[in-house]
Design a protein around this motif. Structure first.
Motif, PDB file in Angstrom:
ATOM      1  N   PRO A  53       7.841   1.066 -16.881  1.00  0.00           N
ATOM      2  CA  PRO A  53       9.106   1.826 -17.332  1.00  0.00           C
ATOM      3  C   PRO A  53       9.126   3.946 -16.663  1.00  0.00           C
ATOM      4  CG  PRO A  53       7.680   0.410 -18.707  1.00  0.00           C
ATOM      5  CD  PRO A  53       7.209   0.429 -18.003  1.00  0.00           C
ATOM      6  N   SER A  54       7.723   3.743 -16.379  1.00  0.00           N
ATOM      7  CA  SER A  54       7.816   4.896 -15.585  1.00  0.00           C
ATOM      8  C   SER A  54       8.889   4.917 -14.029  1.00  0.00           C
ATOM      9  CB  SER A  54       6.463   5.392 -15.465  1.00  0.00           C
ATOM     10  OG  SER A  54       6.134   4.278 -14.205  1.00  0.00           O
ATOM     11  N   ARG A  55       8.985   3.994 -13.385  1.00  0.00           N
ATOM     12  CA  ARG A  55      10.217   3.807 -12.609  1.00  0.00           C
ATOM     13  C   ARG A  55      10.783   3.259 -12.933  1.00  0.00           C
ATOM     14  NH1 ARG A  55       6.236   0.476  -8.422  1.00  0.00           N
ATOM     15  NH2 ARG A  55       3.879   2.187  -8.702  1.00  0.00           N
ATOM     16  N   LEU A 103       8.878  -0.541 -23.107  1.00  0.00           N
ATOM     17  CA  LEU A 103       9.695   0.940 -23.223  1.00  0.00           C
ATOM     18  C   LEU A 103      10.325   1.527 -23.882  1.00  0.00           C
ATOM     19  CD1 LEU A 103      12.551  -1.891 -21.413  1.00  0.00           C
ATOM     20  CD2 LEU A 103      11.724   0.105 -20.271  1.00  0.00           C
ATOM     21  N   VAL A 104      10.039   1.251 -25.228  1.00  0.00           N
ATOM     22  CA  VAL A 104      10.377   2.153 -26.311  1.00  0.00           C
ATOM     23  C   VAL A 104       9.565   3.150 -26.581  1.00  0.00           C
ATOM     24  CG1 VAL A 104      10.245   2.893 -29.001  1.00  0.00           C
ATOM     25  CG2 VAL A 104      11.255   0.588 -27.913  1.00  0.00           C
ATOM     26  N   GLY A 163      17.425  -7.122 -23.641  1.00  0.00           N
ATOM     27  CA  GLY A 163      16.025  -8.367 -23.587  1.00  0.00           C
ATOM     28  C   GLY A 163      16.799  -8.458 -25.793  1.00  0.00           C
ATOM     29  N   VAL A 164      16.912  -7.362 -26.584  1.00  0.00           N
ATOM     30  CA  VAL A 164      17.334  -7.550 -27.102  1.00  0.00           C
ATOM     31  C   VAL A 164      18.327  -9.317 -27.870  1.00  0.00           C
ATOM     32  CG1 VAL A 164      18.122  -6.706 -29.418  1.00  0.00           C
ATOM     33  CG2 VAL A 164      16.579  -5.510 -28.746  1.00  0.00           C
ATOM     34  N   GLN A 199      18.299   2.790 -16.965  1.00  0.00           N
ATOM     35  CA  GLN A 199      17.952   1.456 -16.848  1.00  0.00           C
ATOM     36  C   GLN A 199      16.717   0.679 -17.905  1.00  0.00           C
ATOM     37  OE1 GLN A 199      16.466   2.453 -13.174  1.00  0.00           O
ATOM     38  NE2 GLN A 199      18.029   1.277 -11.821  1.00  0.00           N
ATOM     39  N   ALA A 200      15.535   1.364 -18.932  1.00  0.00           N
ATOM     40  CA  ALA A 200      15.353   1.347 -19.700  1.00  0.00           C
ATOM     41  C   ALA A 200      16.274   1.253 -20.541  1.00  0.00           C
ATOM     42  CB  ALA A 200      14.655   2.409 -20.086  1.00  0.00           C
ATOM     43  N   GLN A 201      16.884   1.789 -21.385  1.00  0.00           N
ATOM     44  CA  GLN A 201      18.160   1.364 -22.078  1.00  0.00           C
ATOM     45  C   GLN A 201      18.961   0.030 -22.238  1.00  0.00           C
ATOM     46  OE1 GLN A 201      20.210   5.074 -22.496  1.00  0.00           O
ATOM     47  NE2 GLN A 201      18.693   5.890 -24.065  1.00  0.00           N
ATOM     48  N   SER A 202      19.045  -0.376 -20.659  1.00  0.00           N
ATOM     49  CA  SER A 202      19.845  -0.931 -20.549  1.00  0.00           C
ATOM     50  C   SER A 202      18.987  -2.496 -20.464  1.00  0.00           C
ATOM     51  CB  SER A 202      20.025  -1.415 -19.068  1.00  0.00           C
ATOM     52  OG  SER A 202      21.060  -2.355 -18.962  1.00  0.00           O
TER      53      SER A 202
END
Length: 145
Positions: free
Chosen positions: A4-6, A73-74, A19-20, A11-14
């Motif tokens: 997640p830090s990269r 991610l959250v 994933g959902v 991108q994290a939100q996508s």
């Protein structure tokens, strides 16, 4: 899977949204397979039960990997105590509605999967108990009175 830090925030939100959606799709497939498992158990089709277990396992593994990614991610986006509900609530209106609907669908399907798993497990345990009684008799059934 990237750490997640990269990832950028976008991108994290996508990844979260994708994933959902993947879990919604896979959980529906899991539920269908659990229904087939129940029918196979009712008809004592052990070969089909083995095949279904082989189909269920990779789906469940993928869903668990996405769940772990989602938690990471959250937390990366909201802090160590961040939850999916908080994340959804923080999204702008159009994205929030879509994500909330998908998340609700996922929660309903996962609950149905849990119920189907409990039902299937109960049936298999009952069948096992019957077979044990057939093979070994019931305790005390032949004991003198």
């Amino acid at each position: 899977m990237n750490a997640p830090s990269r990832l950028t925030r976008q991108q994290a939100q996508s990844l979260l949204a994708d994933g959902v959606q993947a879990d919604v799709r896979d959980s529906a497939e899991v539920l269908a397979l659990l229904e087939r498992q129940f029918e196979a158990a009712l008809r004592h089709r052990s070969g089909e039960l083995t095949q279904l277990a082989g189909l269920l396992s990779p789906l469940l593994d993928a869903m668990e990997a996405r769940r772990q990614q989602r938690v990471s991610l959250v937390r990366a986006l909201l802090g160590p105590d961040g939850t999916m509900a908080q994340y959804i609530a923080a999204q702008p209106a159009p994205a929030q509605a879509d994500l909330k609907a998908a998340w609700s669908d996922l929660e309903r399907t996962v609950q149905a999967c849990k119920e189907a798993t409990a039902r299937n497990g109960g049936l298999l345990a009952e069948q096992y108990g019957v077979m044990q009684r057939v093979l070994h008799g019931e305790d005390g059934i032949y004991a003198p009175r």
